[in-house]
Design a protein around this motif. Structure first.
Motif, mmCIF file in Angstrom:
data_model
loop_
_atom_site.group_PDB
_atom_site.id
_atom_site.type_symbol
_atom_site.label_atom_id
_atom_site.label_comp_id
_atom_site.label_asym_id
_atom_site.label_seq_id
_atom_site.Cartn_x
_atom_site.Cartn_y
_atom_site.Cartn_z
ATOM 1 N N MET A 266 -7.462 -3.223 -8.975
ATOM 2 C CA MET A 266 -6.899 -4.194 -8.036
ATOM 3 C C MET A 266 -5.416 -3.905 -7.810
ATOM 4 S SD MET A 266 -8.491 -7.853 -9.270
ATOM 5 C CE MET A 266 -9.022 -7.367 -10.904
ATOM 6 N N LYS A 267 -4.917 -4.359 -6.670
ATOM 7 C CA LYS A 267 -3.481 -4.261 -6.401
ATOM 8 C C LYS A 267 -2.924 -5.685 -6.484
ATOM 9 C CE LYS A 267 -3.687 -0.206 -3.495
ATOM 10 N NZ LYS A 267 -3.200 0.389 -2.251
ATOM 11 N N ILE A 268 -2.009 -5.878 -7.433
ATOM 12 C CA ILE A 268 -1.555 -7.241 -7.744
ATOM 13 C C ILE A 268 -0.038 -7.329 -7.553
ATOM 14 C CG2 ILE A 268 -1.481 -9.014 -9.568
ATOM 15 C CD1 ILE A 268 -3.786 -6.968 -10.825
ATOM 16 N N ALA A 269 0.403 -8.320 -6.771
ATOM 17 C CA ALA A 269 1.845 -8.576 -6.656
ATOM 18 C C ALA A 269 2.189 -9.729 -7.593
ATOM 19 C CB ALA A 269 2.211 -8.928 -5.216
ATOM 20 N N HIS B 94 1.306 -2.344 1.002
ATOM 21 C CA HIS B 94 0.560 -1.819 -0.151
ATOM 22 C C HIS B 94 -0.868 -2.349 -0.235
ATOM 23 C CE1 HIS B 94 4.181 0.081 -1.777
ATOM 24 N NE2 HIS B 94 4.829 -1.008 -1.360
ATOM 25 N N GLN B 95 -1.315 -3.036 0.770
ATOM 26 C CA GLN B 95 -2.673 -3.642 0.780
ATOM 27 C C GLN B 95 -2.966 -4.407 -0.524
ATOM 28 O OE1 GLN B 95 -3.404 0.187 1.690
ATOM 29 N NE2 GLN B 95 -2.333 -0.504 3.528
ATOM 30 N N ILE B 96 -2.069 -5.332 -0.803
ATOM 31 C CA ILE B 96 -2.185 -6.125 -2.032
ATOM 32 C C ILE B 96 -3.452 -7.008 -1.968
ATOM 33 C CG2 ILE B 96 -1.080 -8.037 -3.332
ATOM 34 C CD1 ILE B 96 0.428 -5.320 -3.614
ATOM 35 N N ASP B 97 -4.178 -7.065 -3.126
ATOM 36 C CA ASP B 97 -5.396 -7.886 -3.180
ATOM 37 C C ASP B 97 -5.099 -9.302 -3.651
ATOM 38 O OD1 ASP B 97 -7.242 -5.695 -2.665
ATOM 39 O OD2 ASP B 97 -6.657 -4.958 -4.655
ATOM 40 N N ILE B 98 -4.158 -9.428 -4.596
ATOM 41 C CA ILE B 98 -3.911 -10.720 -5.254
ATOM 42 C C ILE B 98 -2.408 -10.948 -5.381
ATOM 43 C CG2 ILE B 98 -3.981 -11.883 -7.527
ATOM 44 C CD1 ILE B 98 -6.668 -12.012 -6.554
#
Ligand code: GMT
Length: 375
Positions: A1-4, A83-87
């Motif tokens: 996942m991509k998480i910010a 960055h196409q963040i998921d969460i």
């Protein structure tokens, strides 16, 4: 996942938890983007899975207050898109949950859905958040988060009591990485701080009023009348000066050392025998957990979530807020002989292991996955 991850970058507990969580997630293969106004103090190294994005608020003559929330939400919009963040995981409701919600809404306008997890840490609910100045915005942000977590059961109950909450609140306790303890150094070098016959007592905080640092000095004053000892005061903040004056008034200058903020907390705890945390309020007490994992028993108040961490009579003792006499007697009970002290030390480390990061990070991952699946 991509998480910010949005957090405060300072020495405070919420920033530490957010940073350690991000690092752990990156080790598990996730791409983590920290978004805050300064590189977090516990974030020593960036790597291909860890990125840091600084939020800048340019000064302008018209601004009496800098519009940080606005800059943060705009930054989040840009980062989510780039960055196409998921969460989006925001730590500390004020103003992060509010700014996160604004970013979500702006992205929605462009057809981008990004779920937001809000972690409540303590003063964002108790001391600061429940003030009428902030309450409507905090209530709104909590009710409009996709997932809400609190770091203790006590904080969850405070949130339900102080706000009109329609959302579920999941308790996900703070954690500690037990695998790194004692690995960075081999010699505790306690002789740098005290004579061999002396115990070493430690307090670590941001020296705000809520920490009751004067109680720390008063308790130490009583302890050292019975047990030869030194006190290490670690951290900095508005109450430090008053504490230094009290030390002088009580004639304790040779026995109390103020070390300021430190990045060597584990090193200090390595040679500590007892930790003092007499706080007025404490949603969890991460500092107590950090002490315990380093085999340091805790004398604390029974405020908020502390009893969920420090087990009375096992890992240390709990007293009512301000009961200096009880705290001193309990401290002396632990410090009086080596056998008792060693028993409390072992208990402290054993109980701390229940909060190992290995047990907690998967809970956050499951919450992220759950909210992504439900979209
Ligand atoms: O009070 C502090 O030391 C800082 C503050 C923060 O937000 O950074 O700490 C709060 O969050 C910590 C991490 O979840 C908790 O361990 C602290 O108990 C909590 N502080 C209070 O509730 C006063």
């Amino acid at each position: 996942m991509k998480i910010a991850i949005v957090c405060y970058p300072t020495f405070g507990g919420s920033g530490v938890v957010a940073t350690e969580l991000g690092i752990a997630l990156s080790h598990r293969g996730h791409e983590v983007h920290f978004v805050t106004y300064k590189q977090p103090v516990r974030l020593a190294l960036l790597n291909e899975n860890i990125h840091f994005h600084e939020v800048n608020v340019p000064d302008y003559a018209l601004f009496h207050y800098q519009p940080y929330e606005l800059a943060l939400s705009s930054k989040l919009v840009n980062i989510v898109k780039k960055h196409q963040i998921d969460i989006l995981h925001v730590h500390y409701a004020i103003p992060h949950a509010y700014a996160g919600y604004m970013a979500k809404m702006m992205l929605k306008e462009e057809g981008i859905e990004v779920p937001m997890v809000t972690t409540l840490h303590g003063t964002d609910i108790t001391l600061v958040g429940s003030h009428p100045f902030y309450r409507p915005a905090v209530t709104f942000s909590i009710n409009n988060s996709d997932v809400v977590t609190s770091v203790s059961e006590s904080l969850k109950q405070d949130t339900l009591r102080l706000f009109d909450i329609r959302n579920e609140i999941e308790v996900v306790p703070n954690f500690i990485d037990t695998s790194v303890i004692h690995k960075q150094f081999t010699d505790c070098q306690r002789d740098l701080m005290a004579n061999t016959n002396e115990r070493i007592i430690t307090h670590i905080s941001n020296f705000r009023k809520v920490k009751r640092v004067q109680d720390v000095i008063e308790v130490f004053h009583r302890i050292q009348l019975e047990v030869p000892s030194k006190l290490l005061m670690v951290g900095d903040g508005p109450e430090r000066e008053g504490a230094e004056i009290l030390v002088k008034d009580l004639g304790l200058q040779d026995d109390v050392k103020f070390l300021g903020n430190s990045n060597e907390i584990d090193k200090i705890l390595c040679f500590s025998d007892l930790f003092l945390l007499p706080s007025e309020a404490e949603s969890f007490g991460l500092a107590a957990l950090e002490a315990m994992v380093n085999k340091v028993p805790v004398i604390s108040s029974n405020a908020g979530g502390i009893p969920e961490v420090n087990i009375d009579g096992v890992t240390g003792y709990l007293s009512n807020v301000g009961n200096i006499a009880d705290m001193s007697l309990n401290a002396i009970k632990i410090l009086k002989d080596d056998d008792t002290l060693n028993r409390f030390k072992e208990n402290a480390q054993r109980e701390a292991a229940k909060f190992d990061i290995k047990n907690i990070v998967p809970i956050y991952e499951a919450l992220y996955e759950g909210v992504l699946v439900s979209r």
